[in-house]
Design an enzyme around this catalytic site. Structure first.
Site, PDB file in Angstrom:
ATOM      1  N   CYS A   8     -58.394 -12.294 -34.610  1.00 59.83           N
ATOM      2  CA  CYS A   8     -57.479 -13.266 -33.708  1.00 59.83           C
ATOM      3  C   CYS A   8     -56.115 -12.359 -33.470  1.00 59.83           C
ATOM      4  O   CYS A   8     -55.499 -12.085 -34.349  1.00 59.83           O
ATOM      5  CB  CYS A   8     -57.228 -14.312 -34.870  1.00 59.83           C
ATOM      6  SG  CYS A   8     -55.954 -15.431 -33.851  1.00 59.83           S
ATOM      7  N   GLY A   9     -56.014 -12.209 -32.102  1.00 58.83           N
ATOM      8  CA  GLY A   9     -54.887 -11.313 -31.733  1.00 58.83           C
ATOM      9  C   GLY A   9     -53.619 -12.220 -31.732  1.00 58.83           C
ATOM     10  O   GLY A   9     -52.585 -11.494 -32.539  1.00 58.83           O
ATOM     11  N   HIS A  10     -53.333 -13.295 -31.381  1.00 57.50           N
ATOM     12  CA  HIS A  10     -52.064 -14.084 -31.633  1.00 57.50           C
ATOM     13  C   HIS A  10     -51.900 -14.234 -32.978  1.00 57.50           C
ATOM     14  O   HIS A  10     -50.779 -14.236 -33.536  1.00 57.50           O
ATOM     15  CB  HIS A  10     -52.208 -15.362 -30.915  1.00 57.50           C
ATOM     16  CG  HIS A  10     -52.756 -16.390 -31.600  1.00 57.50           C
ATOM     17  ND1 HIS A  10     -53.883 -17.128 -31.738  1.00 57.50           N
ATOM     18  CD2 HIS A  10     -51.919 -17.351 -32.574  1.00 57.50           C
ATOM     19  CE1 HIS A  10     -53.837 -17.901 -32.550  1.00 57.50           C
ATOM     20  NE2 HIS A  10     -52.756 -18.122 -33.194  1.00 57.50           N
TER      21      HIS A  10
ATOM     22  N   CYS B 218     -54.109 -15.212 -25.561  1.00 56.32           N
ATOM     23  CA  CYS B 218     -55.584 -15.077 -26.414  1.00 56.32           C
ATOM     24  C   CYS B 218     -55.826 -13.270 -26.508  1.00 56.32           C
ATOM     25  O   CYS B 218     -55.966 -12.672 -25.539  1.00 56.32           O
ATOM     26  CB  CYS B 218     -56.537 -15.418 -25.973  1.00 56.32           C
ATOM     27  SG  CYS B 218     -58.039 -15.525 -26.989  1.00 56.32           S
ATOM     28  N   GLY B 219     -55.220 -12.749 -27.628  1.00 52.26           N
ATOM     29  CA  GLY B 219     -55.189 -11.440 -27.973  1.00 52.26           C
ATOM     30  C   GLY B 219     -56.806 -10.858 -27.765  1.00 52.26           C
ATOM     31  O   GLY B 219     -57.028  -9.814 -27.210  1.00 52.26           O
ATOM     32  N   THR B 220     -57.832 -11.641 -28.330  1.00 55.42           N
ATOM     33  CA  THR B 220     -59.071 -10.970 -28.518  1.00 55.42           C
ATOM     34  C   THR B 220     -59.718 -11.425 -27.075  1.00 55.42           C
ATOM     35  O   THR B 220     -60.514 -10.485 -26.483  1.00 55.42           O
ATOM     36  CB  THR B 220     -60.233 -11.649 -29.288  1.00 55.42           C
ATOM     37  OG1 THR B 220     -59.979 -13.240 -29.393  1.00 55.42           O
ATOM     38  CG2 THR B 220     -59.805 -11.307 -30.882  1.00 55.42           C
TER      39      THR B 220
ATOM     40  N   HIS C  62     -65.982 -18.812 -26.600  1.00 56.03           N
ATOM     41  CA  HIS C  62     -64.581 -19.034 -25.943  1.00 56.03           C
ATOM     42  C   HIS C  62     -64.977 -18.502 -24.436  1.00 56.03           C
ATOM     43  O   HIS C  62     -65.779 -17.909 -24.060  1.00 56.03           O
ATOM     44  CB  HIS C  62     -63.761 -17.926 -26.420  1.00 56.03           C
ATOM     45  CG  HIS C  62     -63.307 -17.890 -27.745  1.00 56.03           C
ATOM     46  ND1 HIS C  62     -64.200 -17.546 -28.866  1.00 56.03           N
ATOM     47  CD2 HIS C  62     -61.895 -18.031 -28.342  1.00 56.03           C
ATOM     48  CE1 HIS C  62     -63.128 -17.750 -29.873  1.00 56.03           C
ATOM     49  NE2 HIS C  62     -61.989 -17.963 -29.498  1.00 56.03           N
TER      50      HIS C  62
ATOM     51  N   ASP D 192     -56.005 -22.128 -26.029  1.00 54.93           N
ATOM     52  CA  ASP D 192     -55.189 -21.328 -26.689  1.00 54.93           C
ATOM     53  C   ASP D 192     -53.841 -21.290 -25.695  1.00 54.93           C
ATOM     54  O   ASP D 192     -53.734 -21.112 -24.501  1.00 54.93           O
ATOM     55  CB  ASP D 192     -55.779 -19.836 -26.334  1.00 54.93           C
ATOM     56  CG  ASP D 192     -54.818 -18.788 -27.441  1.00 54.93           C
ATOM     57  OD1 ASP D 192     -53.844 -19.124 -27.669  1.00 54.93           O
ATOM     58  OD2 ASP D 192     -55.635 -17.830 -27.750  1.00 54.93           O
TER      59      ASP D 192
HETATM   60  O1  PYC Z   1     -55.501 -14.598 -29.940  1.00 53.51           O
HETATM   61  O2  PYC Z   1     -57.512 -13.608 -30.324  1.00 53.51           O
HETATM   62  C1  PYC Z   1     -56.595 -14.703 -29.925  1.00 53.51           C
HETATM   63  C2  PYC Z   1     -57.121 -16.015 -30.378  1.00 53.51           C
HETATM   64  C3  PYC Z   1     -58.438 -16.255 -30.634  1.00 53.51           C
HETATM   65  C4  PYC Z   1     -58.504 -17.927 -30.774  1.00 53.51           C
HETATM   66  C5  PYC Z   1     -56.943 -18.180 -30.607  1.00 53.51           C
HETATM   67  N1  PYC Z   1     -56.172 -17.174 -30.393  1.00 53.51           N
END
Ligand code: PYC
Length: 313
Positions: A88-90, A241-243, A213, A237
């Site tokens: 999870c990036g965030h 979303c980092g990923t 997603h 999100d």
């Molecule tokens: O930021 O990767 C992310 C992420 C995945 C689901 C919610 N945020």
């Protein structure tokens, strides 16, 4: 009464509830092994921490666990209202800013073991006296798996790429919808139905992995791209979303639209922005995502054993 301390932050509007220590031992295996023990034996803790009436579908949780990889300082397992996330990036930006707030780390590089691999976070120095909160996350190798796959929802055919950035994404551009806050209900409904069609048509990530997603992209004058991202439990999100941004960078690179060292600005539907860039790892990319997180609440979860909804609805 069971007591579980927590610290809440948000990254570009998307919350992360950090559980700095678990009320049981998960053994000495890898973080992936620890995740499998959690899934099998302790899923009620995920529900307790995140679900209503205490939490909400929007929250993403983060368990801080000991890493098995000796090069890592921390291990982390992310979870949501319906299950667990590979990466999870965030959440990693929130985790690192939260650890800085707690005084557990200083600016510099911090290696974190996740169930899907090691990520390297850089906590940037802060000019002000407050805790540093700007973080760059070098994610795991990311790649595009499938290109321009048609999906039909209510007679309308859209096309999407299937890409991996630590989770599996379906990235759609030709949806024709307004990506803004006034349109959240329609965006959620449409994305959910796209996801249902992926399942119905057997469209998956590599090795049959579920694509959980969906990302809808649009243009914006404020960044290189804007997106609406629907998460596995039907919450959207609030961050870019980092990923999901990693998956996007992988597609851009494959299309020859992003070069090594170039900065890509990805905006979320609420207006927050992550900056992304790439390095190469064979035919995959290594994305780096930069954003800021803010701590916003700390406390103790209380679980009264007599409470019929103490472990979530
Ligand atoms: O930021 O990767 C992310 C992420 C995945 C689901 C919610 N945020």
């Amino acid at each position: 009464m069971i007591r579980i301390p927590y610290l809440d932050s948000h990254t570009g509007g998307e919350p992360t509830r950090l559980i700095p220590s678990l009320p049981f031992d998960l053994g000495t295996g890898s973080v992936a092994d620890k995740l499998s023990t959690l899934k099998t034996h302790h899923d009620d803790l995920r529900r307790t921490v995140l679900l209503e009436p205490r939490g909400s579908d929007v929250l993403v949780g983060a368990y801080l666990v000991p890493p098995a990889d000796p090069t890592c300082q921390f291990g982390v397992i992310y979870f949501n209202n319906v299950g667990y996330l590979g990466m999870c990036g965030h959440g990693t930006i929130g985790l690192i800013a939260s650890l800085a707030y707690l005084g557990k780390i200083q600016p510099g590089v911090i290696r974190v073991e996740t169930p899907v691999g090691v990520v390297e976070a850089t906590l940037h120095k802060n000019e002000a006296d407050e805790y540093p909160n700007k973080v760059s996350v070098q994610n795991i190798p990311s790649y595009r798996h499938l290109t321009h796959i048609p999906v039909t929802v209510d007679g309308k055919t859209v096309h999407g790429d299937v890409a991996y950035g630590g989770n599996w994404f379906f990235l759609v551009h030709d949806h024709g919808m307004d990506v803004n806050m006034q349109n959240l209900e329609a965006l959620t409904d449409f994305s959910w139905r796209v996801r249902e069609q992926l399942t119905a048509n057997g469209i998956t990530g590599a090795n049959g992995a579920e694509i959980d997603h969906v990302e809808l992209f649009a243009s914006t004058p404020e960044a290189d791209s804007k997106s609406f991202v629907l998460c596995p439990g039907k919450a959207y999100d609030r961050s870019p979303c980092g990923t999901g941004t990693s998956a996007k960078l992988a597609c851009l690179y494959s299309d020859g639209k992003l070069q090594v060292g170039q900065i890509w600005k990805q905006q979320s539907v609420v207006g927050s922005i992550f900056e992304g860039s790439i390095q190469l790892d064979g035919d995959k990319i290594i994305p780096t995502i930069t954003g800021e997180a803010w701590v916003m609440s700390e406390g103790t979860i209380l679980v009264d054993e007599r409470d019929p909804f103490g472990k979530g609805i």
